[in-house]
Every structure is written in structure tokens, then in C-alpha cells.
Design a protein around this motif. Structure first.
Motif, mmCIF file in Angstrom:
data_model
loop_
_atom_site.group_PDB
_atom_site.id
_atom_site.type_symbol
_atom_site.label_atom_id
_atom_site.label_comp_id
_atom_site.label_asym_id
_atom_site.label_seq_id
_atom_site.Cartn_x
_atom_site.Cartn_y
_atom_site.Cartn_z
ATOM 1 N N VAL A 30 -0.753 18.911 9.643
ATOM 2 C CA VAL A 30 -0.574 18.126 8.421
ATOM 3 C C VAL A 30 -0.658 16.645 8.759
ATOM 4 O O VAL A 30 -0.179 16.198 9.795
ATOM 5 N N GLU A 31 -1.295 15.918 7.885
ATOM 6 C CA GLU A 31 -1.337 14.450 7.924
ATOM 7 C C GLU A 31 -0.466 13.992 6.761
ATOM 8 O O GLU A 31 -0.679 14.416 5.622
ATOM 9 N N ILE A 32 0.512 13.145 7.037
ATOM 10 C CA ILE A 32 1.538 12.862 6.037
ATOM 11 C C ILE A 32 1.557 11.375 5.683
ATOM 12 O O ILE A 32 1.572 10.507 6.565
ATOM 13 N N GLY A 33 1.568 11.090 4.386
ATOM 14 C CA GLY A 33 1.618 9.718 3.908
ATOM 15 C C GLY A 33 3.012 9.126 4.035
ATOM 16 O O GLY A 33 4.006 9.797 3.737
ATOM 17 N N THR A 34 3.075 7.871 4.460
ATOM 18 C CA THR A 34 4.357 7.183 4.604
ATOM 19 C C THR A 34 4.489 5.990 3.664
ATOM 20 O O THR A 34 5.469 5.245 3.759
ATOM 21 N N GLY A 35 3.516 5.800 2.786
ATOM 22 C CA GLY A 35 3.588 4.681 1.858
ATOM 23 C C GLY A 35 2.231 4.045 1.670
ATOM 24 O O GLY A 35 1.206 4.557 2.113
ATOM 25 N N GLY A 36 2.204 2.895 0.990
ATOM 26 C CA GLY A 36 0.931 2.272 0.650
ATOM 27 C C GLY A 36 0.263 3.059 -0.452
ATOM 28 O O GLY A 36 0.905 3.700 -1.287
ATOM 29 N N TYR A 37 -1.067 3.069 -0.454
ATOM 30 C CA TYR A 37 -1.803 3.775 -1.495
ATOM 31 C C TYR A 37 -1.478 5.275 -1.542
ATOM 32 O O TYR A 37 -1.393 5.858 -2.636
ATOM 33 N N PRO A 38 -1.288 5.964 -0.400
ATOM 34 C CA PRO A 38 -0.974 7.403 -0.462
ATOM 35 C C PRO A 38 0.432 7.720 -0.965
ATOM 36 O O PRO A 38 0.718 8.869 -1.301
ATOM 37 N N GLY A 39 1.330 6.744 -0.959
ATOM 38 C CA GLY A 39 2.710 7.005 -1.346
ATOM 39 C C GLY A 39 3.494 7.661 -0.217
ATOM 40 O O GLY A 39 2.952 7.986 0.846
ATOM 41 N N ASN A 77 -3.266 -2.808 2.432
ATOM 42 C CA ASN A 77 -4.026 -4.025 2.747
ATOM 43 C C ASN A 77 -3.106 -5.054 3.395
ATOM 44 O O ASN A 77 -2.557 -5.934 2.717
ATOM 45 N N PRO A 78 -2.922 -4.956 4.721
ATOM 46 C CA PRO A 78 -2.036 -5.896 5.416
ATOM 47 C C PRO A 78 -2.595 -7.307 5.500
ATOM 48 O O PRO A 78 -1.885 -8.222 5.936
ATOM 49 N N LEU A 79 -3.843 -7.499 5.081
ATOM 50 C CA LEU A 79 -4.467 -8.829 5.118
ATOM 51 C C LEU A 79 -4.631 -9.422 3.722
ATOM 52 O O LEU A 79 -5.329 -10.418 3.545
ATOM 53 N N HIS A 80 -3.984 -8.824 2.738
ATOM 54 C CA HIS A 80 -4.097 -9.328 1.371
ATOM 55 C C HIS A 80 -3.708 -10.807 1.338
ATOM 56 O O HIS A 80 -2.738 -11.227 1.973
ATOM 57 N N PRO A 81 -4.478 -11.645 0.614
ATOM 58 C CA PRO A 81 -4.182 -13.090 0.609
ATOM 59 C C PRO A 81 -2.833 -13.451 -0.018
ATOM 60 O O PRO A 81 -2.277 -14.507 0.286
ATOM 61 N N GLN A 82 -2.289 -12.573 -0.876
ATOM 62 C CA GLN A 82 -0.970 -12.846 -1.432
ATOM 63 C C GLN A 82 0.092 -12.329 -0.455
ATOM 64 O O GLN A 82 0.203 -11.134 -0.217
ATOM 65 N N LYS A 83 0.856 -13.247 0.107
ATOM 66 C CA LYS A 83 1.851 -12.873 1.128
ATOM 67 C C LYS A 83 2.875 -11.877 0.587
ATOM 68 O O LYS A 83 3.403 -11.053 1.335
ATOM 69 N N ALA A 84 3.147 -11.941 -0.701
ATOM 70 C CA ALA A 84 4.111 -11.015 -1.296
ATOM 71 C C ALA A 84 3.597 -9.579 -1.275
ATOM 72 O O ALA A 84 4.383 -8.636 -1.368
ATOM 73 N N LEU A 85 2.287 -9.416 -1.137
ATOM 74 C CA LEU A 85 1.695 -8.088 -1.028
ATOM 75 C C LEU A 85 1.417 -7.718 0.427
ATOM 76 O O LEU A 85 1.647 -6.592 0.843
ATOM 77 N N ALA A 86 0.915 -8.676 1.193
ATOM 78 C CA ALA A 86 0.579 -8.405 2.597
ATOM 79 C C ALA A 86 1.827 -8.139 3.429
ATOM 80 O O ALA A 86 1.824 -7.262 4.307
ATOM 81 N N GLY A 87 2.904 -8.888 3.175
ATOM 82 C CA GLY A 87 4.119 -8.755 3.984
ATOM 83 C C GLY A 87 4.681 -7.346 3.987
ATOM 84 O O GLY A 87 4.906 -6.762 5.059
ATOM 85 N N PRO A 88 4.919 -6.748 2.822
ATOM 86 C CA PRO A 88 5.419 -5.368 2.792
ATOM 87 C C PRO A 88 4.454 -4.367 3.439
ATOM 88 O O PRO A 88 4.895 -3.404 4.073
ATOM 89 N N ASP A 89 3.144 -4.597 3.289
ATOM 90 C CA ASP A 89 2.174 -3.690 3.909
ATOM 91 C C ASP A 89 2.229 -3.790 5.430
ATOM 92 O O ASP A 89 2.138 -2.781 6.142
ATOM 93 N N GLN A 90 2.379 -5.001 5.945
ATOM 94 C CA GLN A 90 2.503 -5.183 7.391
ATOM 95 C C GLN A 90 3.776 -4.527 7.914
ATOM 96 O O GLN A 90 3.764 -3.882 8.968
ATOM 97 N N GLU A 91 4.865 -4.677 7.176
ATOM 98 C CA GLU A 91 6.123 -4.046 7.594
ATOM 99 C C GLU A 91 6.018 -2.533 7.536
ATOM 100 O O GLU A 91 6.545 -1.821 8.408
#
Length: 322
Positions: A30-39, A77-91
Motif C-alpha cells: 500500500v502507498e498511503i497519503g499523508t496530506g497535501g493533495y491526496p489528503g 507544492n513546497p515552492l508555491h510563491p505564497q509563503k502561507a501555502l509553501a510553508g505548511p507544504d514544506q513542513e
């Protein structure tokens, strides 16, 4: 090789119910989603990293059914130009790497991300034309200032935790072809590799067998998705391969995702599987269902049946005839 599935298909079911169904279909992984687009319906990294009892129960649910985790996936998208979006993705990516280490999972799948056109941008900007020259300048800035620095740091972090990064080669992101993956791998290190999905090769005009050879010879295939694509010969002449119509516009779109065997025949899939074996990839083939013409159950079931016919399971034996 082992047959697996990306469990986000079954996000509406409790984990153990989904695992029972997957095991009954005869799958191994199984490949399991942990967040982001897959949830993260089946796996919340923050919760599992901070509660050993929940972590152990999670592991037991999978292992007790004779399954194993091929990858944890946090496409974002950990490189999203909006830091409020990129930051959570990087974390999220960092947490998923830490969880993979605890679970002894070797691969974390995600997207490379795509920056904007400046530090003040609001939206990602995906340049796909070399002229006018503005696009070349933009591409150079994105890679030198955003893509390479972030993934060099993240690749180092992953290596320190015995994890590899499988970047899905997906349109709309900086890494979307074998060449862009190898460019990043050369700059950021061998922790960076591909989560190779043939469906995204076909719609970009790339032969998946050749993609396997290009990446496999470099040891750059970390994980593999099984999904198909069909290209409409009439609609593609009107809209091109970069068709921007919604995926729901299936009658009019230039191309659409299909379940395995419904875009390309099993000989083509056998060629892909054989190429994987030839370049030394003997890990998991993970089914991903995004077929708008079939229910989840039917699309998944047909993919399982078709792949079982072409998957190479046994280890390579001695060439007795040589």
C-alpha cells in the motif's frame, strides 16, 4: 516485483476496511497519503509521530494483513510563491520523511513544486516555451534561486533519515520530464529520484519505455505508479496536449486518464514492466485510479486483473541456455 495501490482511492473507508479489501484482491503493498493533495484520511503524520500507541496500531493494521508500505505520499507544492501555502507544504514533507523513517518506509512521494515569477508573485508560473526570452530568464531564476536550493536541503534531510524522495513527473511543476528530474538529481543528490507514472509521460508525448531506460540507467526510479492515458486524435488537434479544459469534460478533452489497459494494450504494459526489470527496478507497481469512466471498484479491479497478467514476480534465474 510487487503489486500495490495508492490507498487514497479508499479514503471514504476506515483504514482497516480498506486494507481488508486490498488484501482480498491479492495485493502486496500500500502507498498511503499523508496530506497535501491526496489528503491524510488514513495517516496523519503529526498524530502518529506524537503517539506511539497510535503508531504501533497503524503498523499492526498493515503488517497483520501481510502487507507493507511501499511509500508515504504527500504531493504538494513546497515552492508555491505564497509563503502561507509553501510553508505548511514544506513542513508536511519534513514530517512525512520523519514518519517514513519511524515506519522503515524507504520512499516519500511528492511533487517538485513550481515557483512564481518573482519573490512577490502570487501564483505558480510554469514556463514551457524557450521564446520570448523572458521565459528562459524566468526558468533560470526559478531553478537557481528556488528549485535547486530547496531540494538540495530537503534531499540532504531525507538522506540523513534513510529516506528517498520520489518526485512525480507531472505537468505544471518544475520537474515534469526525465531530463528535468536528472537535472535536479545532479544538483541536489541521489536521494532525489522519480515516482514514475506512465500516464503523465504519454500526455506529454514521452514514450514511458524510453523514460524507464533514461531514468533507470541512472538509478533514478524510486517508485512507480500504474495509470493509463488515452489521447483523442481529433480533440488533440483542436486543443493540443496542454489542453486546459476540466478533467470532467471527457467528451471534448484532448486526453484523459484511464485505468491500466484502457489507454494502451497489455503488450505496451508488458514492455514497460520488462523495461523496469531490465534496468533493475524490482520494487512496487502501485495502482492509481483516476478514470472518469469507471467507478473506483471497477477501475481498480480491472487494473489489478490486467497488471497480474504482465507483472514479473519471480527473481531472475540463471540463464541455463547460455
Amino acid at each position: 516485483m510487487k503489486l500495490g495501490v495508492f490507498t487514497v482511492l479508499f479514503a471514504q473507508q476506515p483504514l482497516e476496511q480498506a486494507l481488508d479489501y486490498i488484501k482480498a484482491k491479492g495485493l502486496d503493498a500500500v502507498e498511503i497519503g499523508t496530506g497535501g493533495y491526496p489528503g491524510n484520511a488514513h495517516c496523519d503524520p503529526n498524530e502518529l509521530l506524537n503517539d506511539d500507541s497510535k503508531l504501533n496500531a497503524f503498523k499492526k493494521a498493515i503488517e497483520s494483513r501481510g502487507l507493507f508500505i511501499s511509500a508515504l505520499s504527500c504531493h504538494a507544492n513546497p515552492l508555491h510563491p505564497q509563503k502561507a501555502l509553501a510553508g505548511p507544504d514544506q513542513e508536511l514533507i519534513r514530517q512525512t520523511i520523519l514518519l517514513a523513517e519511524k515506519l522503515e518506509v524507504s520512499v516519500v512521494n511528492t511533487f517538485s513544486g513550481c515557483p512564481g515569477d518573482s519573490d512577490n508573485a502570487k501564483y505558480p508560473n510554469w514556463p514551457v516555451s524557450p521564446w520570448p526570452n523572458d521565459y528562459q530568464d524566468l526558468l533560470k531564476w526559478q531553478w537557481e534561486e528556488k528549485v535547486i536550493p530547496y531540494w538540495t536541503e530537503t534531499g540532504k534531510f531525507a538522506s540523513e533519515h534513510n529516506v528517498k524522495i520520489g518526485l512525480e513527473l507531472h505537468g505544471g511543476f518544475s520537474v515534469h520530464t526525465p531530463a528535468t528530474l536528472l537535472r535536479l538529481r545532479e544538483a541536489a543528490g541521489e536521494a532525489i529520484g522519480a515516482n514514475l507514472d506512465p500516464s503523465h509521460m504519454w500526455w506529454q508525448g514521452i514514450d514511458p519505455v524510453q523514460a524507464v531506460h533514461i531514468l533507470g540507467r541512472a538509478g533514478a526510479i524510486h517508485h512507480f505508479h500504474a495509470k493509463d492515458t488515452t489521447i483523442d486524435p481529433i480533440n488533440v488537434s483542436r486543443y493540443g496536449l496542454t489542453d486546459m479544459q476540466s478533467y470532467t469534460q471527457m467528451l471534448d478533452r484532448a486526453w484523459q486518464f484511464r485505468t491500466v489497459g484502457y489507454g494502451h494494450d497489455l503488450k505496451t504494459w508488458a514492455d514497460i514492466i520488462s523495461a523496469l526489470r531490465l534496468v533493475g527496478y524490482d520494487y512496487v507497481v502501485s495502482i492509481e485510479h483516476e478514470d472518469g469512466l469507471m467507478s473506483i471498484n471497477e477501475g481498480f479491479s480491472k487494473a489489478v486483473d490486467n497488471l497480474k497478467q504482465v507483472l514479473i514476480n519471480d527473481p531472475v534465474g540463471e540463464m541455463w541456455w547460455v
